[in-house]
Write a protein that holds these residues in place. Structure first.
Motif, PDB file in Angstrom:
ATOM      1  N   LYS A  57       0.997  -1.023   0.236  1.00 14.42           N
ATOM      2  CA  LYS A  57       0.148  -0.102   0.026  1.00 14.42           C
ATOM      3  C   LYS A  57       0.952   0.581  -0.375  1.00 14.42           C
ATOM      4  CE  LYS A  57      -3.804  -1.794   2.217  1.00 14.42           C
ATOM      5  NZ  LYS A  57      -5.470  -1.537   3.761  1.00 14.42           N
ATOM      6  N   ILE A  58       0.849   2.103  -1.044  1.00 12.81           N
ATOM      7  CA  ILE A  58       1.565   2.963  -1.260  1.00 12.81           C
ATOM      8  C   ILE A  58       0.338   4.158  -0.898  1.00 12.81           C
ATOM      9  CG2 ILE A  58       2.668   4.704  -2.826  1.00 12.81           C
ATOM     10  CD1 ILE A  58       3.309   2.821  -3.879  1.00 12.81           C
ATOM     11  N   LEU A  59       0.943   5.076   0.103  1.00 13.52           N
ATOM     12  CA  LEU A  59      -0.019   6.710   0.846  1.00 13.52           C
ATOM     13  C   LEU A  59       0.934   7.083   0.549  1.00 13.52           C
ATOM     14  CD1 LEU A  59      -2.019   7.591   2.425  1.00 13.52           C
ATOM     15  CD2 LEU A  59      -0.556   7.495   4.759  1.00 13.52           C
ATOM     16  N   ILE A  60       0.168   8.498  -0.596  1.00 16.38           N
ATOM     17  CA  ILE A  60       0.777   9.929  -0.731  1.00 16.38           C
ATOM     18  C   ILE A  60      -0.216  11.074  -0.003  1.00 16.38           C
ATOM     19  CG2 ILE A  60       0.739  11.299  -3.032  1.00 16.38           C
ATOM     20  CD1 ILE A  60       0.909   9.168  -4.968  1.00 16.38           C
ATOM     21  N   VAL A  61       0.776  10.921   0.728  1.00 17.46           N
ATOM     22  CA  VAL A  61       0.103  12.636   1.386  1.00 17.46           C
ATOM     23  C   VAL A  61       0.175  14.124   0.866  1.00 17.46           C
ATOM     24  CG1 VAL A  61       0.285  13.554   3.379  1.00 17.46           C
ATOM     25  CG2 VAL A  61       0.975  11.613   3.601  1.00 17.46           C
ATOM     26  N   GLY A  62      -1.270  14.331  -0.215  1.00 17.84           N
ATOM     27  CA  GLY A  62      -1.160  15.947  -0.719  1.00 17.84           C
ATOM     28  C   GLY A  62      -1.469  15.212  -1.825  1.00 17.84           C
ATOM     29  N   GLY A  63      -1.842  16.026  -2.979  1.00 17.53           N
ATOM     30  CA  GLY A  63      -2.961  15.955  -3.720  1.00 17.53           C
ATOM     31  C   GLY A  63      -2.286  17.537  -4.716  1.00 17.53           C
ATOM     32  N   GLY A  64      -0.839  18.027  -4.025  1.00 20.53           N
ATOM     33  CA  GLY A  64      -0.187  19.161  -5.767  1.00 20.53           C
ATOM     34  C   GLY A  64       0.016  18.817  -6.628  1.00 20.53           C
ATOM     35  N   TYR A  65       0.586  19.317  -7.076  1.00 19.80           N
ATOM     36  CA  TYR A  65       1.549  19.034  -7.804  1.00 19.80           C
ATOM     37  C   TYR A  65       2.562  17.814  -7.537  1.00 19.80           C
ATOM     38  CZ  TYR A  65       1.431  24.134  -9.584  1.00 19.80           C
ATOM     39  OH  TYR A  65       1.393  25.136 -10.093  1.00 19.80           O
ATOM     40  N   ALA A  66       3.980  17.963  -7.204  1.00 18.51           N
ATOM     41  CA  ALA A  66       4.098  16.503  -6.750  1.00 18.51           C
ATOM     42  C   ALA A  66       3.120  14.920  -6.220  1.00 18.51           C
ATOM     43  CB  ALA A  66       4.941  16.508  -5.925  1.00 18.51           C
ATOM     44  N   GLY A  67       2.390  15.511  -5.491  1.00 17.91           N
ATOM     45  CA  GLY A  67       1.642  14.016  -5.599  1.00 17.91           C
ATOM     46  C   GLY A  67       0.778  14.018  -6.829  1.00 17.91           C
ATOM     47  N   PHE A  68      -0.071  14.710  -6.917  1.00 18.02           N
ATOM     48  CA  PHE A  68      -0.314  14.625  -8.458  1.00 18.02           C
ATOM     49  C   PHE A  68       0.096  13.582  -9.825  1.00 18.02           C
ATOM     50  CE2 PHE A  68      -2.350  14.979 -12.662  1.00 18.02           C
ATOM     51  CZ  PHE A  68      -3.443  14.802 -12.395  1.00 18.02           C
ATOM     52  N   TYR A  69       1.228  14.216 -10.003  1.00 20.78           N
ATOM     53  CA  TYR A  69       2.226  13.804 -11.398  1.00 20.78           C
ATOM     54  C   TYR A  69       2.163  12.157 -10.680  1.00 20.78           C
ATOM     55  CZ  TYR A  69       1.579  17.263 -14.119  1.00 20.78           C
ATOM     56  OH  TYR A  69       1.803  18.313 -15.215  1.00 20.78           O
ATOM     57  N   THR A  70       2.849  12.076  -9.197  1.00 20.37           N
ATOM     58  CA  THR A  70       3.328  10.751  -8.858  1.00 20.37           C
ATOM     59  C   THR A  70       2.316  10.140  -8.683  1.00 20.37           C
ATOM     60  OG1 THR A  70       5.129  11.604  -6.680  1.00 20.37           O
ATOM     61  CG2 THR A  70       4.055   9.680  -6.323  1.00 20.37           C
ATOM     62  N   ALA A  71       0.779  10.196  -8.543  1.00 17.13           N
ATOM     63  CA  ALA A  71      -0.139   8.774  -8.837  1.00 17.13           C
ATOM     64  C   ALA A  71      -0.417   8.706  -9.813  1.00 17.13           C
ATOM     65  CB  ALA A  71      -1.029   9.439  -8.035  1.00 17.13           C
ATOM     66  N   TRP A  72       0.180   9.873 -11.076  1.00 20.42           N
ATOM     67  CA  TRP A  72      -1.036   9.554 -12.437  1.00 20.42           C
ATOM     68  C   TRP A  72       0.512   9.229 -12.853  1.00 20.42           C
ATOM     69  CZ3 TRP A  72      -0.591  14.117 -16.254  1.00 20.42           C
ATOM     70  CH2 TRP A  72      -1.094  14.244 -17.122  1.00 20.42           C
ATOM     71  N   LYS A  73       1.416   8.770 -12.363  1.00 16.95           N
ATOM     72  CA  LYS A  73       2.737   8.187 -13.565  1.00 16.95           C
ATOM     73  C   LYS A  73       2.931   7.029 -12.540  1.00 16.95           C
ATOM     74  CE  LYS A  73       3.908  11.390 -16.836  1.00 16.95           C
ATOM     75  NZ  LYS A  73       2.788  11.424 -17.587  1.00 16.95           N
ATOM     76  N   LEU A  74       2.528   6.704 -11.382  1.00 12.98           N
ATOM     77  CA  LEU A  74       2.792   4.833 -10.871  1.00 12.98           C
ATOM     78  C   LEU A  74       1.211   4.579 -11.224  1.00 12.98           C
ATOM     79  CD1 LEU A  74       2.814   6.413  -6.932  1.00 12.98           C
ATOM     80  CD2 LEU A  74       4.359   4.256  -8.706  1.00 12.98           C
ATOM     81  N   GLU A  75       0.470   5.021 -11.775  1.00 12.55           N
ATOM     82  CA  GLU A  75      -0.708   4.425 -12.851  1.00 12.55           C
ATOM     83  C   GLU A  75      -0.317   4.394 -14.283  1.00 12.55           C
ATOM     84  OE1 GLU A  75      -4.914   6.660 -11.755  1.00 12.55           O
ATOM     85  OE2 GLU A  75      -4.394   7.167 -13.576  1.00 12.55           O
ATOM     86  N   LYS A  76       0.703   4.424 -14.606  1.00 12.44           N
ATOM     87  CA  LYS A  76       1.079   4.420 -15.644  1.00 12.44           C
ATOM     88  C   LYS A  76       2.165   3.284 -15.501  1.00 12.44           C
ATOM     89  CE  LYS A  76       3.460   6.308 -19.669  1.00 12.44           C
ATOM     90  NZ  LYS A  76       4.230   7.647 -20.453  1.00 12.44           N
ATOM     91  N   TRP A  77       3.115   3.322 -14.898  1.00 12.78           N
ATOM     92  CA  TRP A  77       3.806   1.942 -14.624  1.00 12.78           C
ATOM     93  C   TRP A  77       3.617   0.895 -14.004  1.00 12.78           C
ATOM     94  CZ3 TRP A  77       6.870   7.784 -14.372  1.00 12.78           C
ATOM     95  CH2 TRP A  77       7.496   8.458 -15.090  1.00 12.78           C
ATOM     96  N   LEU A  78       3.165   0.954 -13.092  1.00 19.88           N
ATOM     97  CA  LEU A  78       2.677  -0.362 -12.209  1.00 19.88           C
ATOM     98  C   LEU A  78       2.603  -1.136 -12.897  1.00 19.88           C
ATOM     99  CD1 LEU A  78       1.989   1.497  -8.384  1.00 19.88           C
ATOM    100  CD2 LEU A  78       4.215  -0.333  -9.380  1.00 19.88           C
TER     101      LEU A  78
END
Length: 484
Positions: A3-24
């Motif tokens: 389980k990966i928890l991202i605290v904050g959905g701003g630039y860094a958080g949004f792009y981290t989640a967005w790219k994780l969806e692509k690469w995981l």
């Protein structure tokens, strides 16, 4: 499944989640984003939102619409206990709960940094959120409406005086966009003149926009002065009580709008409620590979990026050796962090973050901008096109890009929308004013009085007249009255 928890959905958080969806790979990890807001704000567009050049909803990105494989939780993380790998999630409605994770990503962003200047907390507004930008736009429009009904005098001058504190990129862009906005509004207010509008920018340092060359910054000052705006360098704000501005130079004037852009600080609500290491400026201590820790050691399964993290700037251009808090770094760090998290999950080594600033671009109102890349500097219309082109293409997702460019195209032909919606801050006020309310219950009748212990006399009923008498009375009424 981790389980990966991202605290904050701003630039860094949004792009981290967005790219994780692509690469995981499917089933490789479960990603959860927790943020009190259900959208990411593209902050470089906030000055244009405040000036009515971009619709507010076009400058934000819905997390639920674009993070289709991520669990989006609209709440706050109020405690991080990485020793036990648990986080306390507190929703706006309901009870807090404990969330167990395997990997944590801290991207809580930054908030406006203020100083204990009298009147600032009570009267100023920042420019870090879409709500603040909308408030500024509506306040400018409402002030023009009010001023147009007043005779020339102190109150009218106060409504048409606007102050921006802070001469960095954000402050200069907001200042210039608002000046451009006010100049365009005068077409619709024949009662007001250009000379009645006053714009003051207050900067404590001896120059503005340290991201560009000194020569370019001087051009900006001269350009804004020609447009009727005044920049106070080497000047500090001493007081702003009740909107009365007092400067360290002794100058005083009154205003109805103070925009604060003098710096940011890491989100203290997240930093102070975690057991992760923090450096002297209150940011999460972060390595160049974006893992939490220092050069010698790192905290396993903990990552950080964006404005809340002290990331070393390996290019050598950062202030104090760290990456400056801006969107350019946060976006790129988020993308790299997603790659590094996937690499570590697969037993590979993470890569270090390296980005050399290619330049800076700023909008100064419709048709005017500034661009700086090394020794190359562009100003005026061509720099304005570069500003809009860069940020328009940098907006996440083609859906958002289309909305922004389409809005600009419409404004080119139709002009900016100048409707103030300040009533949305109290949307029920009109309804409450005219809403019908239940009447208070009638007072109970008083009990009959009792005298000398005797009961009150009974009411005497009138006897009904005989039917014949009633007929005769009616016949008499119908006869005409004879003259005597």
């Amino acid at each position: 499944m981790p389980k990966i928890l991202i605290v904050g959905g701003g630039y860094a958080g949004f792009y981290t989640a967005w790219k994780l969806e692509k690469w995981l790979r499917p089933g490789e990890a479960e990603v959860t984003v927790v943020d009190p807001l259900p959208y990411m704000t593209y902050q470089p567009f906030l000055p244009e939102v405040a000036a009515g050049s971009i619709e507010p909803r076009h400058a934000v990105v819905s997390q639920r619409r674009h993070l289709k494989k991520t669990n989006v939780v609209t709440a706050k993380v109020t405690r991080i206990d990485h020793a036990s790998k648990t986080a306390t999630i507190t929703p706006e409605v309901g009870e807090p709960w404990e969330f167990e994770y395997d990997v944590i990503v801290v991207t809580g962003g930054a908030v406006s940094r203020t100083f204990p200047i009298p009147g600032i907390a009570e009267n100023a507004v920042g420019l870090k959120s879409i709500e603040e930008a909308v408030y500024i736009r509506d306040r400018v429009l409402t002030n023009f409406d009010k001023a147009s009904t007043l005779p020339p005098g102190p109150e009218r001058e106060r409504l048409l005086t606007f102050v921006v504190v802070g001469g960095g990129f954000a402050g200069i862009e907001a200042f210039a966009e608002l000046r451009s906005f006010a100049s365009a509004l005068l077409e619709y207010y024949p009662q007001l003149t250009f000379d009645e509008t006053h714009f003051h920018l207050i900067e404590a340092m001896g120059r503005i926009m340290p991201e560009v060359s000194l020569e370019t910054s001087h051009w900006v000052i001269k350009h804004l002065a020609q447009r009727g705006a005044e920049i106070h360098l080497d000047t500090q704000l001493s007081s702003a009580v009740d909107g009365k501005i007092e400067l360290s130079t002794g100058e005083t004037f009154e205003t109805d709008l103070i925009v604060w852009t003098a710096g940011v600080m890491a989100n203290p609500a997240i930093v102070r409620s975690s057991d992760l290491p923090v450096e002297e400026r209150g940011r999460v201590l972060t390595r160049a590979d974006l893992r939490v820790g220092d050069e010698d050691d790192f905290v396993p399964d903990a990552w950080a990026a964006g404005d809340i993290a002290a990331v070393p700037d390996l290019s050598g251009g950062g202030v104090g050796g760290y990456c400056v808090p801006n969107a350019q770094h946060a976006v790129r760090q988020g993308k790299l962090m997603a790659k590094n998290i996937v690499a570590v999950l697969r037993g590979e080594e993470p890569k270090e973050y390296f980005h050399k600033n290619l330049g800076a671009v700023a909008g100064l109102g419709i048709g005017s901008g500034v661009f700086q890349s090394g020794k190359l500097a562009l100003t005026g219309l061509i720099a304005w096109f570069a500003h809009r082109g860069y940020h328009g293409l940098a907006m996440p997702s083609w859906e958002r890009k289309f909305r922004v460019f389409w809005g600009w195209w419409n404004n080119f032909w139709l002009g900016r929308d100048i409707v103030s919606l300040s009533a949305v801050q109290q949307p029920r006020a009109s309804f409450e004013e005219f809403a019908a309310r239940p009447k208070p219950p009638a007072a109970a009748a008083p009990a009959p009085a009792v005298t000398s212990g005797k009961p009150a006399p009974k009411a005497v009923k009138a006897k009904a007249a005989p039917a014949g008498a009633k007929a005769a009375e009616a016949k008499a009424d119908a006869q005409p009255v004879a003259a005597k």
